[in-house]
Write a protein that holds these residues in place. Structure first.
Motif, PDB file in Angstrom:
ATOM      1  N   ILE A 130       0.837  10.262 -16.629  1.00 55.89           N
ATOM      2  CA  ILE A 130      -0.615  10.300 -17.303  1.00 55.89           C
ATOM      3  C   ILE A 130      -1.562   9.684 -16.458  1.00 55.89           C
ATOM      4  N   MET A 131      -1.464   8.994 -15.416  1.00 57.52           N
ATOM      5  CA  MET A 131      -2.269   8.323 -14.636  1.00 57.52           C
ATOM      6  C   MET A 131      -2.721   9.805 -13.489  1.00 57.52           C
ATOM      7  N   LEU A 132      -1.930  10.690 -13.276  1.00 59.57           N
ATOM      8  CA  LEU A 132      -2.077  11.559 -12.497  1.00 59.57           C
ATOM      9  C   LEU A 132      -2.921  12.488 -13.275  1.00 59.57           C
ATOM     10  N   LEU A 133      -2.939  12.656 -14.554  1.00 61.68           N
ATOM     11  CA  LEU A 133      -3.784  13.675 -15.338  1.00 61.68           C
ATOM     12  C   LEU A 133      -4.872  12.997 -15.522  1.00 61.68           C
ATOM     13  N   VAL A 134      -5.195  11.742 -15.594  1.00 62.56           N
ATOM     14  CA  VAL A 134      -6.437  11.125 -15.696  1.00 62.56           C
ATOM     15  C   VAL A 134      -7.212  11.392 -14.513  1.00 62.56           C
ATOM     16  N   LEU A 135      -6.613  11.024 -13.302  1.00 67.19           N
ATOM     17  CA  LEU A 135      -7.150  11.490 -11.801  1.00 67.19           C
ATOM     18  C   LEU A 135      -7.521  12.895 -11.777  1.00 67.19           C
ATOM     19  N   LEU A 136      -7.002  13.694 -12.308  1.00 67.75           N
ATOM     20  CA  LEU A 136      -7.258  15.221 -12.195  1.00 67.75           C
ATOM     21  C   LEU A 136      -8.415  15.347 -13.126  1.00 67.75           C
ATOM     22  N   ALA A 137      -8.571  14.669 -14.120  1.00 62.75           N
ATOM     23  CA  ALA A 137      -9.917  14.873 -14.930  1.00 62.75           C
ATOM     24  C   ALA A 137     -10.967  14.253 -14.495  1.00 62.75           C
ATOM     25  N   ILE A 138     -10.746  12.967 -13.692  1.00 62.61           N
ATOM     26  CA  ILE A 138     -11.947  12.428 -13.011  1.00 62.61           C
ATOM     27  C   ILE A 138     -12.481  13.464 -11.914  1.00 62.61           C
ATOM     28  N   LEU A 139     -11.414  13.860 -11.134  1.00 60.61           N
ATOM     29  CA  LEU A 139     -11.831  14.980  -9.923  1.00 60.61           C
ATOM     30  C   LEU A 139     -12.587  16.202 -10.467  1.00 60.61           C
ATOM     31  N   PHE A 140     -11.944  16.657 -11.650  1.00 63.03           N
ATOM     32  CA  PHE A 140     -12.792  17.639 -12.293  1.00 63.03           C
ATOM     33  C   PHE A 140     -13.972  17.639 -12.749  1.00 63.03           C
ATOM     34  N   ILE A 141     -14.224  16.475 -13.294  1.00 66.65           N
ATOM     35  CA  ILE A 141     -15.593  16.004 -13.838  1.00 66.65           C
ATOM     36  C   ILE A 141     -16.596  15.786 -12.573  1.00 66.65           C
ATOM     37  N   ALA A 142     -16.083  15.292 -11.413  1.00 67.37           N
ATOM     38  CA  ALA A 142     -16.629  15.112 -10.186  1.00 67.37           C
ATOM     39  C   ALA A 142     -17.043  16.453  -9.581  1.00 67.37           C
ATOM     40  N   ALA A 143     -16.248  17.373  -9.692  1.00 66.16           N
ATOM     41  CA  ALA A 143     -16.498  18.485  -8.896  1.00 66.16           C
ATOM     42  C   ALA A 143     -17.568  19.430  -9.683  1.00 66.16           C
ATOM     43  N   VAL A 144     -17.587  19.310 -10.954  1.00 63.65           N
ATOM     44  CA  VAL A 144     -18.340  19.820 -11.859  1.00 63.65           C
ATOM     45  C   VAL A 144     -19.922  19.240 -11.576  1.00 63.65           C
ATOM     46  N   GLY A 145     -19.907  18.039 -11.523  1.00 61.65           N
ATOM     47  CA  GLY A 145     -21.267  17.298 -11.180  1.00 61.65           C
ATOM     48  C   GLY A 145     -21.732  17.532  -9.946  1.00 61.65           C
ATOM     49  N   LEU A 146     -21.041  17.632  -8.829  1.00 59.61           N
ATOM     50  CA  LEU A 146     -21.117  18.067  -7.543  1.00 59.61           C
ATOM     51  C   LEU A 146     -21.674  19.521  -7.327  1.00 59.61           C
ATOM     52  N   THR A 157     -27.875  27.034 -15.474  1.00 60.67           N
ATOM     53  CA  THR A 157     -27.874  26.854 -16.816  1.00 60.67           C
ATOM     54  C   THR A 157     -26.472  26.402 -17.409  1.00 60.67           C
ATOM     55  N   LEU A 158     -25.534  27.225 -16.892  1.00 61.16           N
ATOM     56  CA  LEU A 158     -24.207  26.856 -17.057  1.00 61.16           C
ATOM     57  C   LEU A 158     -23.794  25.697 -16.811  1.00 61.16           C
ATOM     58  N   LEU A 159     -23.853  25.329 -15.551  1.00 56.07           N
ATOM     59  CA  LEU A 159     -23.466  24.027 -15.023  1.00 56.07           C
ATOM     60  C   LEU A 159     -24.141  22.956 -15.629  1.00 56.07           C
ATOM     61  N   SER A 160     -25.397  23.012 -16.104  1.00 57.16           N
ATOM     62  CA  SER A 160     -26.212  21.930 -16.705  1.00 57.16           C
ATOM     63  C   SER A 160     -25.473  21.579 -17.994  1.00 57.16           C
ATOM     64  N   ALA A 161     -25.276  22.972 -18.862  1.00 53.42           N
ATOM     65  CA  ALA A 161     -24.663  22.651 -20.252  1.00 53.42           C
ATOM     66  C   ALA A 161     -23.174  22.289 -20.091  1.00 53.42           C
ATOM     67  N   ALA A 162     -22.515  22.340 -18.717  1.00 59.07           N
ATOM     68  CA  ALA A 162     -21.293  21.932 -18.799  1.00 59.07           C
ATOM     69  C   ALA A 162     -20.921  20.476 -18.538  1.00 59.07           C
ATOM     70  N   GLN A 163     -22.157  19.722 -17.579  1.00 59.93           N
ATOM     71  CA  GLN A 163     -22.267  18.676 -17.062  1.00 59.93           C
ATOM     72  C   GLN A 163     -22.642  17.795 -18.212  1.00 59.93           C
ATOM     73  N   ALA A 164     -23.209  18.042 -19.179  1.00 61.04           N
ATOM     74  CA  ALA A 164     -23.902  17.066 -20.082  1.00 61.04           C
ATOM     75  C   ALA A 164     -22.595  16.506 -20.981  1.00 61.04           C
ATOM     76  N   PRO A 165     -21.729  17.365 -21.633  1.00 59.72           N
ATOM     77  CA  PRO A 165     -20.593  16.893 -22.459  1.00 59.72           C
ATOM     78  C   PRO A 165     -19.478  16.122 -21.447  1.00 59.72           C
ATOM     79  N   LEU A 166     -19.481  16.710 -20.118  1.00 55.50           N
ATOM     80  CA  LEU A 166     -18.573  15.947 -19.183  1.00 55.50           C
ATOM     81  C   LEU A 166     -18.990  14.448 -18.876  1.00 55.50           C
ATOM     82  N   ALA A 167     -20.409  14.397 -18.923  1.00 54.66           N
ATOM     83  CA  ALA A 167     -20.750  13.080 -18.547  1.00 54.66           C
ATOM     84  C   ALA A 167     -20.060  11.987 -19.377  1.00 54.66           C
ATOM     85  N   THR A 168     -20.145  12.557 -20.705  1.00 54.80           N
ATOM     86  CA  THR A 168     -19.685  11.714 -21.982  1.00 54.80           C
ATOM     87  C   THR A 168     -18.299  11.396 -21.687  1.00 54.80           C
ATOM     88  N   VAL A 169     -17.562  12.653 -21.367  1.00 49.27           N
ATOM     89  CA  VAL A 169     -16.031  12.377 -21.450  1.00 49.27           C
ATOM     90  C   VAL A 169     -15.924  11.382 -20.266  1.00 49.27           C
TER      91      VAL A 169
END
Length: 191
Positions: free
Chosen positions: A112-128, A81-93
């Protein structure tokens, strides 16, 4: 007339078809979970129709199997439930981040590109992490309702066909109630 015009004329058709297929799969999944929860005597099986609550119910079914058969306490209902609730807004982000990446590639400084890359990796990690947790939970639910086909159904769930597998198994008597029967679990008398 340009070559790319035909792509844009069929894009709404493909998008609509994809959306309809996703809605049908969601309804099949919810119906099957509703019946499975009702067959096991769980309270409030109607929550299978609510998006995040559906993951809670799936996790509760897996926890029930682990508690009765494996005699282990698990908290799949909480994690899923927690991962599902976290994944939905992260998909929009992630959609917004993708748009920002396209703009920032040419103009942004490296930090800034490094921060964007870290954000992408975090979103992918939560989805995985959600996908792994979902597949483990799905496996335990199927082990309770159709143990002889648990691996096959889990592989099909990886390809987002888990709702159909749940639909096939929805009337089976769970292993926690009838014990494991070979070759297949018995079915409830349903009309």
């Amino acid at each position: 007339m340009y070559y790319h015009d035909s792509i844009f004329t069929f894009l709404p058709v493909f998008t609509t078809l994809f959306a309809l297929i996703q809605i049908v799969l969601y309804l099949i999944d919810s119906f099957a979970l509703h019946r499975m929860a009702g067959n096991t005597g769980m309270k409030n099986p109607w929550i299978a129709w609510i998006p995040f609550a559906k993951d809670y119910l799936l996790g509760s079914l897996a926890d029930r199997y682990n508690d009765t058969i494996r005699e282990k306490k698990t908290r799949f209902h909480l994690w899923l439930t927690l991962l599902s609730a976290a994944q939905a807004p992260l998909a929009t982000v992630s959609i917004m981040v993708f748009g920002a990446v396209l703009f920032l590639i040419a103009y942004a400084p490296p930090t800034i590109m490094l921060l964007v890359l870290l954000a992408i990796l975090f979103i992918a990690a939560v989805g995985l992490l959600y996908q792994v947790c979902y597949l483990i939970t799905f496996y335990y639910v199927i082990m309770d309702f159709e143990p002889s086909r648990a691996l096959l159904y889990t592989i099909l769930a990886f390809f987002h066909l888990g709702g159909i597998c749940l639909l096939i198994s929805r009337n089976n008597v769970p292993v926690g109630i009838a014990g494991q029967c070979q070759p297949l679990q018995p079915k409830y008398n349903v009309r």
